[in-house]
Design an enzyme around this catalytic site. Structure first.
Site, PDB file in Angstrom:
ATOM      1  N   HIS A  16      -3.943   4.757 -14.496  1.00  0.00           N
ATOM      2  CA  HIS A  16      -2.733   4.240 -14.327  1.00  0.00           C
ATOM      3  C   HIS A  16      -1.583   4.797 -15.155  1.00  0.00           C
ATOM      4  CE1 HIS A  16      -5.162   0.695 -12.555  1.00  0.00           C
ATOM      5  NE2 HIS A  16      -4.683   1.165 -11.299  1.00  0.00           N
ATOM      6  N   LYS A  40      -9.128  -7.814  -2.630  1.00  0.00           N
ATOM      7  CA  LYS A  40      -9.851  -7.849  -4.058  1.00  0.00           C
ATOM      8  C   LYS A  40      -9.818  -9.514  -4.268  1.00  0.00           C
ATOM      9  CE  LYS A  40      -8.344  -3.441  -5.573  1.00  0.00           C
ATOM     10  NZ  LYS A  40      -7.647  -2.452  -6.565  1.00  0.00           N
ATOM     11  N   ARG A  91      -6.076   9.225  -6.743  1.00  0.00           N
ATOM     12  CA  ARG A  91      -7.221  10.032  -7.646  1.00  0.00           C
ATOM     13  C   ARG A  91      -8.057  11.223  -6.728  1.00  0.00           C
ATOM     14  NH1 ARG A  91      -9.708   4.414  -8.632  1.00  0.00           N
ATOM     15  NH2 ARG A  91      -9.207   4.257  -6.814  1.00  0.00           N
ATOM     16  N   SER A 128     -10.455   0.352 -12.231  1.00  0.00           N
ATOM     17  CA  SER A 128     -10.408  -0.900 -12.971  1.00  0.00           C
ATOM     18  C   SER A 128     -11.956  -1.531 -12.575  1.00  0.00           C
ATOM     19  CB  SER A 128      -9.438  -1.717 -12.297  1.00  0.00           C
ATOM     20  OG  SER A 128      -8.068  -1.232 -12.764  1.00  0.00           O
TER      21      SER A 128
HETATM   22  O1  PNS Z   1      -4.187  -1.657  -7.538  1.00  0.00           O
HETATM   23  P1  PNS Z   1      -4.224  -1.731  -6.096  1.00  0.00           P
HETATM   24  O2  PNS Z   1      -5.201  -2.964  -5.730  1.00  0.00           O
HETATM   25  O3  PNS Z   1      -4.660  -0.704  -5.345  1.00  0.00           O
HETATM   26  O4  PNS Z   1      -2.756  -2.313  -5.329  1.00  0.00           O
HETATM   27  C1  PNS Z   1      -2.467  -2.535  -4.041  1.00  0.00           C
HETATM   28  C2  PNS Z   1      -1.330  -3.505  -4.043  1.00  0.00           C
HETATM   29  C3  PNS Z   1      -1.328  -4.664  -4.754  1.00  0.00           C
HETATM   30  C4  PNS Z   1      -0.055  -2.592  -4.294  1.00  0.00           C
HETATM   31  C5  PNS Z   1      -1.154  -3.993  -2.438  1.00  0.00           C
HETATM   32  O5  PNS Z   1      -2.420  -4.580  -2.041  1.00  0.00           O
HETATM   33  C6  PNS Z   1       0.077  -4.907  -2.143  1.00  0.00           C
HETATM   34  O6  PNS Z   1       1.111  -4.237  -1.846  1.00  0.00           O
HETATM   35  N1  PNS Z   1      -0.121  -6.116  -2.252  1.00  0.00           N
HETATM   36  C7  PNS Z   1       0.960  -6.934  -1.961  1.00  0.00           C
HETATM   37  C8  PNS Z   1       0.937  -7.755  -0.592  1.00  0.00           C
HETATM   38  C9  PNS Z   1       1.374  -6.677   0.349  1.00  0.00           C
HETATM   39  O7  PNS Z   1       2.567  -6.170   0.551  1.00  0.00           O
HETATM   40  N2  PNS Z   1       0.486  -6.336   1.142  1.00  0.00           N
HETATM   41  C10 PNS Z   1       0.776  -5.276   2.200  1.00  0.00           C
HETATM   42  C11 PNS Z   1       0.196  -4.127   2.288  1.00  0.00           C
HETATM   43  S1  PNS Z   1       0.590  -2.984   3.542  1.00  0.00           S
END
Ligand code: PNS
Length: 164
Positions: A16, A40, A91, A128
């Site tokens: 990150h 998650k 990645r 992570s």
């Molecule tokens: O580090 P990650 O877990 O890959 O990040 C994913 C994240 C948090 C960016 C994604 O789950 C997200 O945007 N969450 C906020 C809720 C949302 O907008 N969900 C719709 C995505 S289509």
């Protein structure tokens, strides 16, 4: 031009940091925003406040980076902050399918662009979840996470009894 680098950051890894540092060279300002990932849910080690504190320490040396958190949809956050560019790291090819889907959805929902930065191959194996697992068994993670994350992981697992 400003960008938003959203993620779970549980905790932030060197991968990150690589993507963020490079984004901070491209954009005038980057906001790292800690968000919920529905996939998650229930698997988090650090709560939102802890993740923000780790990020603030890890990014202190980057003058054009700030840290924020938001509990809703990314597109709503983008609209509220008046931002239109999302930065995400890739990645490996395995990341691509999921990222492609959310990039398209976010553009459909909120008219925002997603810019991808390829993580350095050095960090392509770092996640992570792997970091959490290694640290939970008392393994060494200092090479693959920033110091702030390593410190927080040590504190988190300090009292854990491990098998001989
Ligand atoms: O580090 P990650 O877990 O890959 O990040 C994913 C994240 C948090 C960016 C994604 O789950 C997200 O945007 N969450 C906020 C809720 C949302 O907008 N969900 C719709 C995505 S289509």
């Amino acid at each position: 031009m400003s960008a938003v680098f959203p993620g779970s950051f549980d905790p932030i890894t060197s991968g990150h940091m690589d993507v963020l540092t490079r984004a901070a060279r491209i954009f005038d300002h980057v906001t790292v925003t800690v968000m919920h990932n529905a996939r998650k849910r229930g698997h988090h080690l650090f709560d939102l406040e802890e993740r923000v504190a780790i990020l603030e320490e890890a990014t202190r040396h980057l003058p054009n980076v700030s840290v924020d958190t938001f509990g809703g949809l990314l597109v709503d956050y983008m609209r509220l902050q008046n931002r239109s560019i999302i930065v995400r790291g890739l990645r490996a090819v395995s990341d691509y399918e999921y990222e492609l889907q959310i990039a398209h959805l976010n553009r459909q929902l909120g008219d925002v662009e997603t810019v991808f930065i390829m993580a350095a191959t050095r960090w392509s194996f770092v996640s992570s979840s792997m970091v959490r697992e290694i640290a939970s068994y008392g393994g060494e993670v200092d090479e693959i996470v920033p110091q702030a994350s390593a410190k927080a992981l040590r504190l988190k697992f300090a009292d854990v009894q491990r098998p001989e």
